[in-house]
Design a protein around this motif. Structure first.
Motif, short mmCIF file in Angstrom:
data_model
loop_
_atom_site.label_atom_id
_atom_site.label_comp_id
_atom_site.label_asym_id
_atom_site.label_seq_id
_atom_site.Cartn_x
_atom_site.Cartn_y
_atom_site.Cartn_z
N VAL A 49 -24.12 4.13 -25.48
CA VAL A 49 -23.18 3.07 -25.12
C VAL A 49 -23.68 1.70 -25.54
O VAL A 49 -22.90 0.77 -25.69
CB VAL A 49 -22.87 3.09 -23.61
N GLN A 50 -24.98 1.55 -25.77
CA GLN A 50 -25.52 0.26 -26.17
C GLN A 50 -24.98 -0.17 -27.54
O GLN A 50 -25.09 -1.34 -27.92
CB GLN A 50 -27.04 0.29 -26.19
N GLN A 51 -24.37 0.75 -28.27
CA GLN A 51 -23.73 0.41 -29.53
C GLN A 51 -22.64 -0.64 -29.31
O GLN A 51 -22.39 -1.48 -30.16
CB GLN A 51 -23.15 1.68 -30.15
N TRP A 52 -21.97 -0.58 -28.18
CA TRP A 52 -20.92 -1.54 -27.82
C TRP A 52 -21.34 -2.44 -26.65
O TRP A 52 -20.71 -3.46 -26.40
CB TRP A 52 -19.65 -0.80 -27.41
N MET A 53 -22.39 -2.01 -25.94
CA MET A 53 -22.81 -2.73 -24.75
C MET A 53 -24.31 -3.06 -24.87
O MET A 53 -25.16 -2.38 -24.31
CB MET A 53 -22.56 -1.90 -23.49
N PRO A 54 -24.64 -4.12 -25.60
CA PRO A 54 -26.05 -4.46 -25.77
C PRO A 54 -26.74 -4.79 -24.44
O PRO A 54 -27.97 -4.74 -24.36
CB PRO A 54 -26.00 -5.69 -26.70
N GLY B 195 -17.27 2.40 -13.70
CA GLY B 195 -17.05 0.98 -13.92
C GLY B 195 -17.54 0.57 -15.30
O GLY B 195 -16.86 -0.18 -16.03
N ILE B 196 -18.71 1.08 -15.67
CA ILE B 196 -19.23 0.83 -17.02
C ILE B 196 -18.28 1.41 -18.06
O ILE B 196 -18.00 0.78 -19.08
CB ILE B 196 -20.64 1.44 -17.16
N LEU B 197 -17.77 2.62 -17.80
CA LEU B 197 -16.88 3.27 -18.76
C LEU B 197 -15.62 2.45 -19.00
O LEU B 197 -15.15 2.34 -20.14
CB LEU B 197 -16.51 4.66 -18.23
N GLY B 198 -15.05 1.86 -17.95
CA GLY B 198 -13.87 1.04 -18.13
C GLY B 198 -14.12 -0.14 -19.06
O GLY B 198 -13.31 -0.44 -19.94
N ILE B 199 -15.25 -0.79 -18.87
CA ILE B 199 -15.61 -1.91 -19.75
C ILE B 199 -15.83 -1.42 -21.17
O ILE B 199 -15.39 -2.03 -22.15
CB ILE B 199 -16.87 -2.63 -19.22
N GLY C 135 -12.57 -0.77 -23.13
CA GLY C 135 -11.98 -2.00 -23.61
C GLY C 135 -12.68 -2.55 -24.83
O GLY C 135 -12.04 -3.06 -25.77
N ARG C 136 -13.99 -2.43 -24.85
CA ARG C 136 -14.74 -2.95 -26.01
C ARG C 136 -14.52 -2.09 -27.25
O ARG C 136 -14.38 -2.62 -28.36
CB ARG C 136 -16.24 -3.01 -25.67
N ILE C 137 -14.48 -0.79 -27.09
CA ILE C 137 -14.23 0.08 -28.23
C ILE C 137 -12.85 -0.19 -28.82
O ILE C 137 -12.67 -0.26 -30.04
CB ILE C 137 -14.37 1.56 -27.83
N ALA C 138 -11.85 -0.33 -27.94
CA ALA C 138 -10.48 -0.59 -28.39
C ALA C 138 -10.27 -2.04 -28.82
O ALA C 138 -9.25 -2.35 -29.44
CB ALA C 138 -9.51 -0.23 -27.29
N ASP C 139 -11.20 -2.91 -28.46
CA ASP C 139 -11.12 -4.34 -28.77
C ASP C 139 -9.86 -4.97 -28.20
O ASP C 139 -9.17 -5.76 -28.84
CB ASP C 139 -11.18 -4.58 -30.28
N ARG C 140 -9.55 -4.57 -26.96
CA ARG C 140 -8.41 -5.16 -26.25
C ARG C 140 -8.57 -4.86 -24.77
O ARG C 140 -9.39 -4.02 -24.38
CB ARG C 140 -7.09 -4.63 -26.76
#
Length: 366
Positions: free
Chosen positions: A75-80, A173-177, A180-185
């Motif tokens: 997940v750090q790929q999208w969540m540094p 909760g992390i998954l929800g964030i 959104g980041r993967i979809a960029d919306r």
């Protein structure tokens, strides 16, 4: 069964289990009956709390089947914020008594509650820290916006190495964030496009529009002496739009008919009409126990949970007993979903904090 079910609801309302109860009873073939008792109307928009988790799981699996996400992706790929994790040396260690994480947190860890984040079940430095920084979970709405919540969580060490334990809640909760980041919306837009609009779930979302606020009932808890105490007001409060902050990490509101549409999709093998929402192979993973036996420790959740239960992706799975293979999940304000392998399902909605009273209702309706 219709008369018997209504009698159960009426008796529980009369006995003070909840001021009102709504039940959607249906199956994959299209049958749907909605029962209500007390002051909870059939079209009430209720706080479903952790029944959000199956919805997030389905949204994740849709990204997987579209080739936009791999379950074993870090997940750090999208969540540094979650790179280079530290892990408590023991569950009761001081917050600075840590070792490096041996592997990154993956999407699969989030779906299975094995990320290393979660509800702390025993007093100690980590539990104290989660209370202080407002990341400890409870029945009240979240106190921080999504980014502030994630930053606060990222300041804390993991309870265990990713994949080496099981703790409830925070992974989603992390998954929800993450979604959104993967979809960029915004997550609400993603959920609407991928799930709510195709299934006709018109009243499901993170907030209730102001014009529908009259359909949001009050939420209650039992005070231990037989009385119901109001926790959240009817028609007002946190869940009435506009949202106070970014709710990508937060939980949904829904109705009996909306959530029944979601349940029917799952009961129908992941389909709605001719449209595939979840591919059969991924749905099978979702509704199959994914937690190794050695992670099902008595301290990981409430006593006795693992005796006949497992956890798939966002749902609990009955692993033994007369309803083996049944899957679904509950919400902390007295809501419940279960789906049987014969395609039947039941959605139970109250707005009373989970406790012996709600559990007794669920047991009678099992």
């Amino acid at each position: 069964m219709t008369t018997e079910l209504q009698e159960i609801l009426d008796r529980h309302v009369a006995n003070g289990t909840a001021p009102g109860i709504v039940v959607a009873d249906g199956d994959a073939a299209g049958r749907l009956e909605i029962f209500s008792s007390g002051d909870l109307q059939p079209d009430a928009i209720v706080r479903i709390q952790s029944m959000t988790k199956p919805v997030l799981a389905v949204a994740t699996l849709r990204l997987v089947q579209d080739g936009r996400l791999d379950l074993d992706a870090p997940v750090q790929q999208w969540m540094p914020e979650l790179a280079d994790r530290r892990v408590l040396r023991t569950p009761q260690s001081a917050l600075d008594d840590v070792v490096p994480a041996e592997a990154p947190i993956t999407v699969r860890h989030l779906l299975t509650n094995t990320s290393g984040y979660g509800m702390t079940t025993a007093p100690g430095p980590l539990q104290d820290a989660m209370v202080r920084n407002r990341t400890q979970a409870g029945q009240d709405p979240v106190e921080l916006g999504a980014q502030d919540w994630l930053d606060a969580l990222a300041d804390l060490p993991l309870m265990f190495q990713p994949g080496a334990g099981w703790r409830y809640h925070h992974s989603f909760g992390i998954l929800g964030i993450l979604l959104g980041r993967i979809a960029d919306r915004p997550l609400p837009d993603l959920l609407a496009d991928e799930i709510f609009d195709p299934l006709g779930m018109t009243d499901t979302g993170h907030t209730v529009p102001r014009q529908n606020a009259h359909r949001l009932p009050a939420a209650y808890r039992h005070d231990g002496a037989g009385a119901l105490v109001e926790m959240e007001p009817a028609g007002d409060g946190f869940y009435v739009a506009p949202a106070p902050f970014d709710l990508n990490h937060a939980e949904l509101v829904s109705t009996a008919s909306d959530y029944a549409a979601f349940a029917r999709m799952l009961a129908s093998g992941g389909r709605v009409g001719d449209r595939v929402i979840v591919q059969p192979a991924l749905l099978e993973q979702m509704r199959t126990d994914r937690v190794p036996a050695h992670l099902k420790t008595p301290d990981s959740f409430f006593p006795g949970f693992w005796d006949s239960m497992g956890w798939g992706y966002g749902v609990a799975v009955q692993t033994a007993g007369p309803h083996q293979g049944r899957y679904g999940w509950s919400g902390g304000l007295g809501t419940d979903l279960y789906i049987d392998l014969d395609g039947s399902f039941r959605v139970i909605l109250t707005q009373v904090e989970m406790g012996p009273e709600a559990m007794a209702l669920f047991a009678e309706l099992a």
